[in-house]
Scaffold this motif. Structure first.
Motif, short mmCIF file in Angstrom:
data_model
loop_
_atom_site.label_atom_id
_atom_site.label_comp_id
_atom_site.label_asym_id
_atom_site.label_seq_id
_atom_site.Cartn_x
_atom_site.Cartn_y
_atom_site.Cartn_z
N LEU A 279 -13.60 -41.13 20.86
CA LEU A 279 -13.73 -42.51 20.76
C LEU A 279 -14.26 -42.87 19.55
N HIS A 280 -15.23 -42.02 18.94
CA HIS A 280 -15.56 -42.48 17.64
C HIS A 280 -14.92 -42.05 16.36
N ALA A 281 -13.80 -41.98 16.78
CA ALA A 281 -12.56 -41.56 15.78
C ALA A 281 -12.56 -39.90 15.08
N ASP A 282 -13.49 -39.94 14.10
CA ASP A 282 -13.32 -38.65 13.46
C ASP A 282 -14.33 -37.65 14.14
N GLU A 283 -14.16 -37.55 15.20
CA GLU A 283 -15.03 -36.48 16.20
C GLU A 283 -14.17 -35.24 16.27
N THR A 284 -14.08 -34.52 15.51
CA THR A 284 -12.86 -33.41 15.14
C THR A 284 -13.23 -32.29 16.17
N GLY B 84 -16.09 -44.02 11.63
CA GLY B 84 -15.48 -44.17 12.83
C GLY B 84 -16.13 -44.80 13.96
N ARG B 85 -17.56 -44.70 13.93
CA ARG B 85 -18.53 -45.23 14.95
C ARG B 85 -18.38 -46.81 15.57
N PHE B 86 -18.02 -47.51 14.33
CA PHE B 86 -18.33 -48.88 14.42
C PHE B 86 -16.83 -49.48 13.93
N LEU C 119 -14.87 -36.87 25.74
CA LEU C 119 -15.50 -35.91 24.63
C LEU C 119 -15.87 -36.31 23.23
N HIS C 120 -16.88 -36.12 22.94
CA HIS C 120 -17.28 -36.71 21.54
C HIS C 120 -17.95 -35.65 20.54
N CYS C 121 -18.52 -35.97 19.68
CA CYS C 121 -19.66 -34.98 19.15
C CYS C 121 -20.57 -35.75 18.25
N SER C 122 -21.43 -35.10 18.12
CA SER C 122 -22.84 -35.80 17.53
C SER C 122 -22.76 -35.55 15.93
ZN ZN Z 1 -19.33 -40.57 19.97
#
Ligand code: ZN
Length: 371
Positions: A39-44, A91-93, A167-170
């Protein structure tokens, strides 16, 4: 499996994006699982896990092993993926509005008052009625921007799911997840299968995030309706942080995809020989108990602890070195817990967030999520 596509509102003449979803298993099976990533785009790391999950779901579907409808959205934010600026993904904002893509979701809990008038004594029927209210509300929405149309499309795909996995990543992080207290017993097995080193609980973190728009409505209905109008958990939702942004490998993504399949097997959404539950690596802790660290001064950031380390009270976590005065500022933990995430930067400005350690005692109030 069938592939569907929802066209997003075109932000400018000559540009056009779509949200693609993959639909597995029998519709109307009585159970729907919704899984999205990035959802924050580049969370590969999360995106690669869904690629491998999709391959397994295709095999399982061929074997007739799917008991539930499973909707998979591997690229939940094509808008953010288009924001490649000066060599960096942002990709977050949303660059147009400055809004975080995982905030500002239409809050289903605004339907509580209307639901109270409609619901009766049959719990299953109440779930159907509430979902109908949500469907009607979504149908009335008229997004004005591409950002709003993306959020609406994600809700249209997920609003009637029983289980929602986001599913995201930090940045630099251990595997960890966020869910509500009410849903924790249902997601504790997921935490075990994923090998999560932190499971952070909050009923309402105040962020108007994707997971909470689903879960808060049902929680509020349960709080506000009398006992003769029973409402089950119509939707449970979890946000999973698949480690840090650079943790992209086939091995790790396969472990995550397998963990998701095992969990769906545990839920009986997939016919599987149930794999025994692994041990829970860390007990769940309140999100309000996590200590967040900030840089009191600017300078070179040196990490003194590793991601996933168990931290003692008073343990030094960060040094900030001023290259002009030679002065070193050390930041130590006030809580005992797991260092589950930290920023990926090595030079900080004053006030910059640095990282977080879990804590068992809730002490923070207000909005619990970062920007
Ligand atoms: Zn995220």
């Amino acid at each position: 499996m069938n592939r569907q596509s929802i066209p997003l509102l075109s932000p400018a003449i000559g540009t056009h994006r779509e949200l693609v979803s993959f639909h597995f298993g029998p519709a109307n099976s009585g159970q729907k699982i919704y899984i999205q990533s990035s959802l924050h785009a580049d969370e590969t790391p999360a995106m690669l896990a869904t690629v491998l999950l999709k391959r397994r779901l295709l095999e399982l579907e061929k074997q007739g092993a799917l008991n539930a409808e499973i909707v998979l959205v591997p690229v939940a934010n094509p808008v953010g993926l288009g924001q490649y600026v000066l060599g960096q993904f942002l990709g977050r904002f949303d660059l147009g509005s400055g809004k975080n893509f995982n905030r500002h979701f239409l809050q289903f809990s605004k339907l509580v008052a209307r639901a109270k008038e409609t619901l009766g004594s049959n719990a299953a029927e109440n779930v159907r009625l509430v979902r109908k209210l949500i469907a009607d509300e979504l149908a009335e929405q008229k997004p004005l921007t591409e950002f709003e149309s993306l959020q609406l499309a994600l809700l249209q795909l997920s609003f009637d799911a029983d289980v929602i996995i986001d599913l995201h990543c930090s940045l630099e992080a251990a595997m960890h997840l966020y869910t509500s207290e009410a849903a924790w017993p249902e997601f504790e097995p997921l935490s075990r299968y994923l090998g999560a080193q932190a499971s952070l609980l909050a009923t309402n973190s105040g962020g108007e995030s994707f997971d909470e728009t689903h879960s808060l409505l049902w929680w509020k209905l349960q709080q506000e309706l009398p006992a003769d109008k029973p409402v089950p958990n119509g939707a449970i939702a979890v946000t999973v942080e698949c480690r840090g942004q650079r943790d992209v490998s086939y091995e790790v993504a396969q472990e995550d995809a397998d963990a998701l399949v095992d969990y769906l097997g545990w839920r009986k959404a997939i016919k599987l020989d149930a794999k025994p539950l692994p041990e829970l690596l860390s007990p769940a802790t309140p999100l309000a108990g996590s200590e967040q660290f900030y840089a009191p001064v600017s300078g070179i950031l040196i990490h003194r602890a590793k991601i996933g380390d168990t931290i003692r009270v008073g343990q030094a976590l960060f040094d900030i070195v001023d290259p002009l005065t030679d002065e070193t500022t050390t930041i130590a933990s006030k809580t005992e817990g797991v260092l589950y995430m930290r920023r990926a930067i090595r030079f900080v400005t004053a006030g910059a967030p640095l990282g977080r350690v879990t804590g068992t005692r809730a002490f923070r109030t207000g909005v619990l999520l970062g920007a």
